[in-house]
Motif scaffolding. Structure first.
Motif, PDB file in Angstrom:
ATOM      1  N   ARG A  31      16.453  65.388 -53.429  1.00 19.38           N
ATOM      2  CA  ARG A  31      16.440  64.120 -52.706  1.00 19.38           C
ATOM      3  C   ARG A  31      16.627  64.320 -51.207  1.00 19.38           C
ATOM      4  N   ASN A  32      17.188  65.466 -50.809  1.00 20.89           N
ATOM      5  CA  ASN A  32      17.315  65.757 -49.382  1.00 20.89           C
ATOM      6  C   ASN A  32      15.956  65.863 -48.712  1.00 20.89           C
ATOM      7  N   THR A  33      14.992  66.413 -49.434  1.00 23.99           N
ATOM      8  CA  THR A  33      13.664  66.613 -48.873  1.00 23.99           C
ATOM      9  C   THR A  33      12.659  65.566 -49.357  1.00 23.99           C
ATOM     10  N   GLY A  34      13.116  64.618 -50.153  1.00 19.46           N
ATOM     11  CA  GLY A  34      12.219  63.590 -50.659  1.00 19.46           C
ATOM     12  C   GLY A  34      11.373  64.027 -51.831  1.00 19.46           C
ATOM     13  N   ASP A  35      11.748  65.135 -52.477  1.00 21.77           N
ATOM     14  CA  ASP A  35      10.987  65.643 -53.625  1.00 21.77           C
ATOM     15  C   ASP A  35      11.457  64.954 -54.902  1.00 21.77           C
ATOM     16  N   LEU A  36      10.775  63.869 -55.259  1.00 22.02           N
ATOM     17  CA  LEU A  36      11.069  63.122 -56.480  1.00 22.02           C
ATOM     18  C   LEU A  36       9.858  63.087 -57.410  1.00 22.02           C
ATOM     19  N   LYS A  37       8.991  64.055 -57.262  1.00 22.96           N
ATOM     20  CA  LYS A  37       7.751  64.066 -58.039  1.00 22.96           C
ATOM     21  C   LYS A  37       8.000  64.034 -59.538  1.00 22.96           C
ATOM     22  N   ALA A  38       9.090  64.676 -59.975  1.00 24.86           N
ATOM     23  CA  ALA A  38       9.373  64.740 -61.409  1.00 24.86           C
ATOM     24  C   ALA A  38       9.642  63.360 -62.007  1.00 24.86           C
ATOM     25  N   LEU A  39       9.948  62.379 -61.161  1.00 25.32           N
ATOM     26  CA  LEU A  39      10.245  61.031 -61.648  1.00 25.32           C
ATOM     27  C   LEU A  39       9.015  60.133 -61.673  1.00 25.32           C
TER      28      LEU A  39
ATOM     29  N   PRO B  67      25.393  60.580 -57.085  1.00 22.41           N
ATOM     30  CA  PRO B  67      25.799  61.355 -55.909  1.00 22.41           C
ATOM     31  C   PRO B  67      25.457  60.754 -54.555  1.00 22.41           C
ATOM     32  N   THR B  68      24.798  59.610 -54.486  1.00 27.60           N
ATOM     33  CA  THR B  68      24.221  59.129 -53.235  1.00 27.60           C
ATOM     34  C   THR B  68      25.260  58.626 -52.237  1.00 27.60           C
ATOM     35  N   SER B  69      25.185  59.153 -51.025  1.00 30.16           N
ATOM     36  CA  SER B  69      25.969  58.651 -49.904  1.00 30.16           C
ATOM     37  C   SER B  69      25.078  58.284 -48.730  1.00 30.16           C
ATOM     38  N   LEU B  70      23.771  58.447 -48.874  1.00 28.72           N
ATOM     39  CA  LEU B  70      22.825  58.230 -47.790  1.00 28.72           C
ATOM     40  C   LEU B  70      21.818  57.148 -48.170  1.00 28.72           C
TER      41      LEU B  70
ATOM     42  N   VAL C  53      18.556  56.172 -51.614  1.00 28.39           N
ATOM     43  CA  VAL C  53      18.325  54.979 -52.424  1.00 28.39           C
ATOM     44  C   VAL C  53      16.921  54.433 -52.161  1.00 28.39           C
ATOM     45  N   ARG C  54      16.529  54.389 -50.907  1.00 28.65           N
ATOM     46  CA  ARG C  54      15.188  53.909 -50.566  1.00 28.65           C
ATOM     47  C   ARG C  54      14.114  54.727 -51.275  1.00 28.65           C
ATOM     48  N   ASP C  55      14.236  56.051 -51.209  1.00 34.32           N
ATOM     49  CA  ASP C  55      13.228  56.905 -51.828  1.00 34.32           C
ATOM     50  C   ASP C  55      13.221  56.759 -53.346  1.00 34.32           C
ATOM     51  N   ALA C  56      14.408  56.634 -53.933  1.00 35.73           N
ATOM     52  CA  ALA C  56      14.477  56.420 -55.381  1.00 35.73           C
ATOM     53  C   ALA C  56      13.823  55.099 -55.751  1.00 35.73           C
ATOM     54  N   GLY C  57      14.042  54.078 -54.923  1.00 36.61           N
ATOM     55  CA  GLY C  57      13.436  52.781 -55.186  1.00 36.61           C
ATOM     56  C   GLY C  57      11.921  52.829 -55.136  1.00 36.61           C
TER      57      GLY C  57
ATOM     58  N   MET D 219      18.836  55.174 -41.726  1.00 35.05           N
ATOM     59  CA  MET D 219      17.874  55.901 -42.549  1.00 35.05           C
ATOM     60  C   MET D 219      17.612  57.315 -42.026  1.00 35.05           C
ATOM     61  N   ALA D 220      18.040  57.584 -40.801  1.00 33.70           N
ATOM     62  CA  ALA D 220      17.873  58.923 -40.238  1.00 33.70           C
ATOM     63  C   ALA D 220      19.092  59.807 -40.472  1.00 33.70           C
ATOM     64  N   GLU D 221      20.153  59.221 -41.010  1.00 35.88           N
ATOM     65  CA  GLU D 221      21.344  60.020 -41.290  1.00 35.88           C
ATOM     66  C   GLU D 221      21.062  60.991 -42.438  1.00 35.88           C
ATOM     67  N   THR D 222      21.606  62.197 -42.326  1.00 36.12           N
ATOM     68  CA  THR D 222      21.385  63.248 -43.309  1.00 36.12           C
ATOM     69  C   THR D 222      22.722  63.761 -43.823  1.00 36.12           C
ATOM     70  N   ARG D 223      22.665  64.642 -44.791  1.00 37.13           N
ATOM     71  CA  ARG D 223      23.886  65.259 -45.302  1.00 37.13           C
ATOM     72  C   ARG D 223      24.654  65.947 -44.175  1.00 37.13           C
ATOM     73  N   GLU D 224      23.921  66.567 -43.269  1.00 43.02           N
ATOM     74  CA  GLU D 224      24.556  67.291 -42.174  1.00 43.02           C
ATOM     75  C   GLU D 224      25.267  66.344 -41.210  1.00 43.02           C
ATOM     76  N   THR D 225      24.618  65.238 -40.857  1.00 37.81           N
ATOM     77  CA  THR D 225      25.274  64.298 -39.943  1.00 37.81           C
ATOM     78  C   THR D 225      26.451  63.597 -40.609  1.00 37.81           C
ATOM     79  N   LEU D 226      26.337  63.373 -41.908  1.00 36.94           N
ATOM     80  CA  LEU D 226      27.449  62.762 -42.633  1.00 36.94           C
ATOM     81  C   LEU D 226      28.654  63.688 -42.655  1.00 36.94           C
ATOM     82  N   ILE D 227      28.424  64.946 -42.969  1.00 35.87           N
ATOM     83  CA  ILE D 227      29.533  65.910 -43.026  1.00 35.87           C
ATOM     84  C   ILE D 227      30.176  66.082 -41.653  1.00 35.87           C
ATOM     85  N   ALA D 228      29.363  66.041 -40.604  1.00 40.27           N
ATOM     86  CA  ALA D 228      29.875  66.246 -39.256  1.00 40.27           C
ATOM     87  C   ALA D 228      30.774  65.102 -38.793  1.00 40.27           C
ATOM     88  N   ASP D 229      30.581  63.905 -39.349  1.00 39.18           N
ATOM     89  CA  ASP D 229      31.368  62.738 -38.923  1.00 39.18           C
ATOM     90  C   ASP D 229      31.776  61.911 -40.142  1.00 39.18           C
TER      91      ASP D 229
END
Length: 381
Positions: free
Chosen positions: A90-98, A110-113, A117-121, A163-173
């Motif tokens: 989900r970090n890279t938007g790879d949801l092809k299996a779904l 696990p979602t915090s970003l 949720v948008r991509d899953a939707g 929507m531009a926030e990532t795992r890295e920006t979340l961890i940093a702040d």
């Protein structure tokens, strides 16, 4: 300022704690799981972390078909061939299996970003009948007062583009972003899945499989015995929920088609710090004494104690007394504290010795001893 109490707990406090705990004999057994009236096709996003495996086990026992979607980095051989495993990122938007698949229920652990949720939707909208999102009580804007309900205002996001926030920006702040991004993830869930959305907001999740050691610190430390530092005056409320209670309840929410927003905090009575530590001691046994140290003194020592929050804290004093009435009405139940403690210790003691020696939360024995010595010197005890 909190009331200072340097002496050991009174027998009355111990008795009060004991009345809140069923007997260990009662806590030892697990109820037989009945089959659900209607089997569901359940997709669990994540599923191999803390609460996910409890959801899977309970769902299988209830007769449901389970599919897991994750990166495949934490395999669960315990499932054998009972669970379908799909992989992506989900970090890279790879949801092809779904793509092109349908399920009755999706549980998003696990979602915090918000973009997750948008991509899953985009992939699942119209292909799942019910979407359950695991949020947190950290979404609330004001945690200072007890009795926080699900309708309280949520923490605002102050960044440029959620929507531009990532795992890295979340961890940093994490301190500034975690709650607001969870709140925006909730909003995105409702946008994508509408009235078929359930939002579950847990507080501290504890029990077997908990790698944070936030609650584990207490039964582990109390089992070691000696003079144990208890923060505050013993009357501060504490809220915890066993990961099994949370996971199993979410499956029942799915079975019942229950939607809405719920604070998943426990237990269903007021658990004080005194009752918590004595409840742990009732399980661990052995010689132990307890010394209260006031919150203001602990602040000067710059050492934190997990799970505990002073009810007089100007920002977080209400987090030990969040309203769980709506969740209980929706069927949330709680194991006895004794069961959680006993099972947690059994699991923790099965870990490698080097892991047991390195807790992820709480002060070291040396830090605790230093604070106790400093407090007793100041108090003249």
């Amino acid at each position: 300022m909190q009331t200072t109490r340097r002496n050991l707990f009174k027998l009355g406090a111990l008795a009060a704690a004991s009345t809140a705990l069923p007997s260990l004999a009662m806590a030892a057994g697990e109820a037989t799981v009945e089959r659900a009236a209607k089997p569901l096709r359940i997709l669990i996003l994540g599923g191999t972390g803390f609460t996910g495996p409890f959801q899977v086990r309970y769902a299988l026992a209830r007769g449901h078909k389970v599919t897991l979607f994750n990166r495949g980095r934490s395999p669960s051989p315990e499932w054998d061939d009972e669970v379908e495993q799909l992989h992506g990122d989900r970090n890279t938007g790879d949801l092809k299996a779904l793509e092109g698949r349908e399920w009755d229920v999706c549980i998003d652990n696990p979602t915090s970003l918000p973009f997750w949720v948008r991509d899953a939707g985009r992939v699942l909208k119209g292909r799942v009948g019910h979407y359950l999102f695991v949020s947190t009580i950290s979404v609330y804007a004001d945690g200072s007062r007890p009795g926080i309900t699900e309708d309280a205002p949520l923490a605002p996001y102050g960044g440029r583009d959620a929507m531009a926030e990532t795992r890295e920006t979340l961890i940093a702040d994490m301190g500034n972003l975690y709650g607001p991004l969870k709140a925006l993830s909730e909003a995105e869930a409702r946008k994508q899945f509408g009235a078929n959305t359930t939002i579950v907001r847990p507080g501290y999740i504890v029990g077997p499989r908990d790698q944070t050691d936030r609650f584990t610190y207490w039964p582990h430390r109390i089992a070691q015995g000696g003079d144990i530092l208890v923060p505050g005056d013993g009357t501060d409320p504490v809220q915890i929920i066993d990961g099994r209670d949370l996971g199993e309840w979410m499956i029942r929410l799915a079975e019942n088609g229950t939607t809405g927003t719920f604070n998943a905090c426990g237990p269903d009575y007021t658990l004080t710090t005194d009752a918590m530590v004595h409840g742990c001691h009732a399980v661990t046994g052995g010689p132990a004494s307890f010394t209260h140290v006031p919150a203001d003194f602990l602040e000067s020592q710059e050492v934190g104690f997990p799970i505990w929050v002073s009810r007089r804290h100007p920002q977080f004093g209400g987090y030990g007394a969040v309203s769980n009435a709506r969740a209980i009405e929706a069927g949330l139940t709680f194991r006895p504290l004794a069961t959680t403690v006993a099972d947690l210790l059994e699991w923790f003691r099965s870990l490698p010795p080097e892991r047991q020696a390195r807790l992820e939360a709480g002060p070291s024995r040396e830090q605790e001893a230093r604070i106790l010595q400093a407090w007793k010197a100041r108090a003249g005890g």
